[in-house]
Design an enzyme around this catalytic site. Structure first.
Site, short mmCIF file in Angstrom:
data_model
loop_
_atom_site.label_atom_id
_atom_site.label_comp_id
_atom_site.label_asym_id
_atom_site.label_seq_id
_atom_site.Cartn_x
_atom_site.Cartn_y
_atom_site.Cartn_z
N GLU A 163 -5.34 -6.48 -0.11
CA GLU A 163 -6.13 -5.29 -0.49
C GLU A 163 -6.12 -4.25 0.62
OE1 GLU A 163 -6.83 -6.69 -3.27
OE2 GLU A 163 -8.30 -5.55 -4.40
N THR A 177 -4.08 -3.82 4.61
CA THR A 177 -4.22 -4.49 5.91
C THR A 177 -5.30 -3.80 6.74
OG1 THR A 177 -2.60 -3.02 6.91
CG2 THR A 177 -1.76 -5.08 5.95
N SER A 187 0.81 -1.21 0.00
CA SER A 187 0.00 0.00 0.00
C SER A 187 0.85 1.27 0.00
CB SER A 187 -0.93 0.01 1.22
OG SER A 187 -1.83 -1.09 1.15
#
Lengths: 262, 386
Positions: B366, B368, B132
């Protein structure tokens, strides 16, 4: 090839996954909740769609009798690809027996002017397994039961008919009634496009009066069949476990011989 | 106002439920144990149109929407998560970026096969050094004449090494802005392009039938026309893709949580202990009631986020909330279901054992759970942490 008009009889039944209940006064199945397409009819729908396809032109019309104008099971079959449905729904039809149901379906099927009528050998919920042949008699069509393979051509239907020993090959002129066994074809799962398209497909909703059937000839009033008592099914007996002490094969052979399987 | 499904949505849900029960459940335990990719199931899902669910018919899609897609995911994950993630990644990571950001030509080239499920696409975002955290992207792409030349490594890429994988959309640094920050772009790399190496598949704790590989780009050259969307817009693009994907993973999580409820309810009616069915013990009744409640709440959360997404309303916070609560519900339900099943729940061939192994990744992939909390806090107006 000419346009092929296939009628498939479909039954909408209570979800077999949910617990079933019998009406204690009539001993018939309660059908109060949502009804779904009988899975054994999905084979007939698939076969009808394939036959119409192979004919190079044609369509499948569904014919069903159900309480409360129930269409959810029909929608499933329409989503698979059937073109239209005729639904007979009438409060007087509660308590119908097999022959009464056959009379209603025969009257509805005549309107569709079919080349071929397809039904399951029997339904999954409450059944006698006699309806398709009664239907054929009332329609004046030849009938072939337990069909596992069908080809249509030159105004005739050629089928392979399941027997205990193997299969018979039978040919009969159209129009005809055939009953198909589970597993003859792989029913397709409807796509979302099919589901959305089903929304706009016509469902003709008819009553007994619309069909021109005399009052009292169908439904509970016309039923000649009555359920007089219900017994619980015998529970399955435990199997026999054969532990191999060198002679298991002879004991298995003896067991199968006793069952007259070999 | 109603939160219930339309007749068509319900028909789709019931169809996928039937498919999962009849086609997936009987074969998945063996595939899972042998870590085999479910090619036949993928082909069958393709024929049903599941890979084309949220795309318009002109590109081979079913004309449905993201909500319908999530309904299908929930029902699949109720039986098996490897199959569900294969569909999830194929649609939301493989096909969706091309649909959302691609040129007309790119859409026409790739979408029909991706929608039919005869080809799978992968999304190469995560790297060994970060997921991310986009600023940590190390993969680079530079222009050389009318080609892009990619160099770098991508990690944990779903659907990247199957026999039907056709492309990977890779994010790469294509330059720096005037403040020195990386400009990230997305580039379509067709499978089999020289310089793209697919490493052997990972050995994973769960999702054992799904396909996951590390990818290496070594002077990998693709035509300049393979740029997806605008140059330098890759960061914004993948944020959008991840926001959507969170709703999908939330729906999958609810499916797993529901699968735990289904299996436990059935088992509690069969199994006996101390002379009674275990479903008669209130300790287990309360456990199952909590599992049901958790699942229900999480389902409402993903449906709300998906409804906002489909209606074009803001959904970023709701997607993060749904992902957070649903993955938690999946994890807790898997633990409780395994407890209810006792020793049988610890066996790999029991569905509950699979659910236990498959649940953990839902709190990671997708974004955490910690990333979801960051997104929620920032949506509430709290300052970015340092």
């Amino acid at each position: 090839m000419r346009f092929m008009n296939v009628v498939v009889c479909v039954k909408q039944i209570p979800d077999p996954a949910a617990p079933a209940r019998l009406d204690p006064s009539t001993w018939t199945l309660e059908r109060e909740g949502k009804l779904i397409l009988d899975e054994s009819d999905s084979y007939g729908v698939e076969m009808g769609l394939q036959l119409a396809d192979q004919a190079g032109g044609g369509e499948v019309t569904l014919v069903s009798m159900a309480p409360r104008n129930e269409t959810s099971g029909l929608r499933t079959a329409l989503a698979m690809g059937a073109a239209r449905a005729i639904l007979v729904s009438d409060p007087v039809l509660g308590g119908s027996d097999a022959l009464g149901t056959a009379k209603v379906l025969a009257a509805a099927i005549r309107r569709a002017e079919p080349d071929l009528v397809v039904a399951a050998t029997e339904s999954t919920d409450g059944y006698t397994g006699t309806l398709p042949v009664q239907l054929a008699e009332l329609l004046g069509f030849p009938s072939v039961t337990f069909v596992k393979k069908v080809t249509v051509g030159d105004g005739k239907v050629h089928v392979e008919r399941q027997t205990e020993a193997g299969f018979d090959e039978v040919e009969t002129p159209l129009p005809a009634v055939i009953t198909v066994t589970a597993g003859v074809v792989e029913p397709r799962y409807p796509s979302f496009k099919g589901i959305m398209a089903a929304k706009g497909k016509p469902v003709d909703q008819l009553t007994v009066a619309d069909l021109g059937l005399p009052e009292g000839s169908v439904g509970a009033a016309g039923a000649r069949q009555e359920v007089v008592s219900v017994e619980p099914a015998e529970s399955r007996k435990a199997g026999e476990i054969i532990v191999d002490e060198g002679d298991a094969h002879t004991r298995i052979v003896a067991y199968l011989e006793q069952l007259k399987v070999i | 106002m109603s939160t219930s499904l339309s007749p068509e949505q319900e028909e789709l849900r019931a169809t996928v439920e039937r498919f999962a029960r009849n086609e997936v459940a009987p074969v998945i335990a063996k595939l899972y144990e042998q870590e085999e990719f479910p090619y036949d199931i993928v082909a069958a899902m393709g024929r049903m149109g599941l890979f084309g669910l949220p795309f318009p018919e002109e590109y081979g899609g079913m004309g449905g929407d993201y909500f319908a897609f999530c309904l299908a995911l929930e029902e699949l994950a109720r039986v098996d998560s490897s199959v569900a993630i294969t569909l999830e990644a194929g649609v939301s990571l493989g096909a969706m970026p091309i649909f959302r950001f691609g040129t007309e030509e790119q859409k026409r080239e790739w979408l029909p096969r991706l929608c039919a499920g005869t080809m799978l696409g992968a999304f190469g975002l995560t790297e060994p050094g970060g997921g991310s955290d986009a600023g940590a992207t190390r993969t680079t792409a530079h222009r050389d004449g009318d080609e892009w030349v990619l160099n770098g490594t991508k990690a944990f890429i779903t659907n990247s090494g199957t026999e039907i994988t056709g492309l990977v959309t890779a994010t790469a640094v294509t330059g720096r802005d005037h403040e020195g920050r990386p400009r990230i772009s997305s580039i379509i790399v067709p499978a089999g392009t020289p310089g793209l190496t697919v490493a052997k598949k990972y050995s994973k704790v769960g999702w054992s039938s799904s396909d996951t590989h590390e990818l290496a780009f070594d002077d990998c050259r693709v035509p300049a026309a393979n740029l997806l969307g605008e140059e330098g817009r890759g960061y914004a693009q993948f944020l959008r893709i991840l926001d959507e994907g969170r709703v999908a993973v939330a729906a999958m999580s609810v499916g797993l949580a529901q699968g735990c409820v289904d299996e436990s309810l059935r088992y509690m009616g069969e199994r006996e202990a101390f002379g009674r069915r275990i479903g008669e013990y209130q300790a287990l009744q309360f456990k199952l009631a909590d599992m049901e409640a958790r699942t229900h709440v999480a389902r409402l959360a993903w449906r709300d986020a998906a409804a906002r997404l489909t209606e074009g309303r803001p959904f970023k916070k709701e997607a993060a909330v749904a992902k957070l609560v649903a993955s938690d519900a999946a994890m807790v339900n898997a633990r409780e279901a395994t407890q209810i099943f006792g020793g049988y729940g610890f066996m790999n061939d029991s569905p509950v054992g699979r659910f236990y192994r498959d649940a953990k990744i839902l709190e990671i992939g997708e974004g955490t759970s910690e990333v979801q909390r960051m997104v929620i806090a920032q949506a509430m107006g709290l300052p970015r942490p340092h």
